[in-house]
Write an enzyme that holds these catalytic residues in place. Structure first.
Site, PDB file in Angstrom:
ATOM      1  N   LYS A  97      21.328 -22.200 -30.555  1.00 45.24           N
ATOM      2  CA  LYS A  97      20.168 -21.770 -29.765  1.00 45.24           C
ATOM      3  C   LYS A  97      20.214 -20.266 -29.488  1.00 45.24           C
ATOM      4  CE  LYS A  97      20.142 -26.283 -27.582  1.00 45.24           C
ATOM      5  NZ  LYS A  97      19.421 -26.920 -28.716  1.00 45.24           N
ATOM      6  N   LYS A 112      27.463 -32.181 -41.387  1.00 47.17           N
ATOM      7  CA  LYS A 112      26.619 -33.011 -40.519  1.00 47.17           C
ATOM      8  C   LYS A 112      26.708 -34.479 -40.921  1.00 47.17           C
ATOM      9  CE  LYS A 112      24.544 -29.858 -37.995  1.00 47.17           C
ATOM     10  NZ  LYS A 112      24.476 -29.863 -36.524  1.00 47.17           N
ATOM     11  N   GLY A 145      16.282 -32.905 -28.305  1.00 46.70           N
ATOM     12  CA  GLY A 145      16.305 -34.365 -28.358  1.00 46.70           C
ATOM     13  C   GLY A 145      15.838 -35.023 -27.065  1.00 46.70           C
ATOM     14  N   ASN A 146      16.157 -34.411 -25.910  1.00 51.98           N
ATOM     15  CA  ASN A 146      15.798 -35.027 -24.632  1.00 51.98           C
ATOM     16  C   ASN A 146      14.293 -34.989 -24.371  1.00 51.98           C
ATOM     17  OD1 ASN A 146      15.874 -32.171 -24.273  1.00 51.98           O
ATOM     18  ND2 ASN A 146      16.021 -32.435 -22.064  1.00 51.98           N
ATOM     19  N   LYS A 199      16.902 -27.337 -36.013  1.00 57.03           N
ATOM     20  CA  LYS A 199      15.498 -27.148 -35.626  1.00 57.03           C
ATOM     21  C   LYS A 199      15.283 -25.843 -34.850  1.00 57.03           C
ATOM     22  CE  LYS A 199      15.122 -28.464 -30.986  1.00 57.03           C
ATOM     23  NZ  LYS A 199      16.517 -28.066 -30.765  1.00 57.03           N
TER      24      LYS A 199
END
Lengths: 317, 317
Positions: free
Chosen positions: A279, A132, A14-15, A217
């Site tokens: 991740k 979510k 996102g960043n 993602k």
């Protein structure tokens, strides 16, 4: 020193697209431009890049805009449609940013975005426990109404009101993977699998239907990297390395770890769900399938150094 | 009988995606599925297709949804961003419809959508006389306010209130054309240049910026067909052929016409601005550049017959 040209799937967090609270188009495009400038040295070093991006804040806003009107003439679209819109929006920003960087640097390379569908399994356990949150906050009354009218799952959200919750199933297959592979191999910078891909389910006759879900993602990027048989999966995030004993006195950054070592750390509970855990799981999944692969988890700033083995966390088979 | 495999750029009109007033996602997807079934015989005959679609009703709704909220956290995006979102949305529907048709028919072919930017000229005369209404209706007071606050051009719209108007400049270049050509030549069904492409302007250093404008999808399709050096530009619309003396006693459907003959009919004022005029102008432009090219204007129902020369209007050099 770069040893050889690699195929690298880069997952942008996102960043890489938005600074907290700066949601305007121009602000997001400035961040995208900066992100692309940081990825440019990888391309200048001769590597082939396939870029995957998150879409949380963007698809969240699209859903809020849809719900703000929702008339028969301008109806709210299902979540998979909002995902497709976010791929168009972010893909446009990223491919323009790459185009511009290539022009300024005299790099003769095309940049395109491919709308991407990701097949999920209707029997994925995630569907029996949607977690979510997405869309606006409701009062309990409103929540009961949308649940009845639209079949939404709703949950109370930490005292802030009620929200719709959707499932986050594991991606099984990327429908457009062969086209993405063809383009990447011919030297095109490809943006794809945005937000993990638009979730679809596949019927027995092979046909696809959109599914109201979200895909992580990082798992989408790991699957794409597997399907492309990429050398490297690079997950770029807000921190420069994976840490164990995070926040404790004996906190330690991981430099090189094997998939097996990482599995032990996962089992020991070192990584936060919804943050570092997906991740490291995505990285382990990718490298665990074939020797010679590696995954890198680091920050945008450290991307090139990490590829050269001088920063970040590198996970090998 | 099909004589040879051709590269065909197909421009789909609004009726290929939406029946009047049926704006829900499922209704639009049903129309897209039907459209794809009608295009399938062209693919089964061995032709390579690049599909261009309009986006008027879809981008119109996206703009209305954006304006319905418009807070600092969820700001309205500029028009080019809404265009990009509409490409993602419609591209998803169309590529899924093609995928499904290929699966059911056992056709081994990929279908993808490419986010597409189209360069326009900042000096295009269209910018000094914006004519395309977009977004919500305003009172005169609101219109004055958005004009002052956001720099919108506003116009009174036939007694129904005030609306923003934007320019419709001619497309000059399709940024992603080479990638589209590569994919089409390798046999991929490519959806691109949606809504004529996302309008961008190019600075002296080669960098691109979004432009708040709309591009006529038929001109976008003609430009793509030119850049791909396609054999055929096929503009599919609600009528089966181009007509002269439309609505009069001596109304006549055109079968075969040359670009020169068509020019005379254009000069004689046979075609309505904003309706048939841009289609015949786009067709003339495409065929006028090179002998051996042809453009076809017909309905979806008659696409295959028209390609075989048995229906529709065929324009040649």
């Amino acid at each position: 020193m770069i040893d050889q040209a690699r195929t690298i799937v880069v997952a942008l967090g996102g960043n890489a697209l938005q600074k907290k609270g700066e949601a305007s188009s121009s602000a997001q495009q400035r961040v995208a431009d900066q992100t692309v400038r940081q990825l440019l040295p990888l391309i200048q070093a001769g590597h082939r890049l396939a870029v995957v991006h998150g879409n949380g804040p963007q698809v969240g806003n699209i859903v809020l805009q849809q719900e703000a009107l929702n008339t028969p003439e301008v109806p709210t679209m299902p979540l998979e449609d909002s995902g497709a819109m976010s791929q168009g929006l972010i893909g446009f920003w990223l491919q323009q940013a790459f185009h511009d960087a290539f022009e300024v640097q005299g790099i003769n390379k095309a940049a395109v975005s491919i709308i991407t569908q990701t097949v999920v399994d209707r029997d994925d356990p995630a569907f029996s426990n949607p977690t979510k949150p997405i869309g606006p906050f409701y009062s309990q009354e409103e929540a009961d109404r949308v649940a009845a009218e639209r079949g939404y799952n709703v949950k109370e959200d930490a005292g802030r009101g009620w929200r719709r919750v959707v499932a986050s199933p594991r991606p099984q297959r990327i429908v457009e993977a062969e086209t993405i592979r063809q383009l990447v191999e011919s030297g095109t910078l490809v943006v794809s699998t945005g937000g993990g891909g638009i979730p679809v389910s596949q019927a027995d006759d092979g046909t696809l239907s959109g599914v109201e879900a979200v895909i992580d993602k990082d798992f989408g990027a790991a699957l794409l990297a597997d399907l492309l048989d990429a050398d490297t999966l690079m997950i770029l995030t807000a921190v420069d390395a994976v840490k164990i004993n995070y926040g404790l006195e004996n906190e330690q950054s991981l430099g090189y770890v094997t998939a097996d070592e990482l599995s032990r750390y996962i089992d020991q509970g070192h990584f936060a769900a919804g943050s570092m855990l997906p991740k490291v799981e995505a990285a382990r999944e990718f490298v665990g399938k074939s020797p010679g692969r590696r995954a890198i988890i680091t920050s945008l700033d450290s991307a090139l150094e990490a590829l050269e083995g001088r920063a970040g966390t590198t996970i090998t088979y």
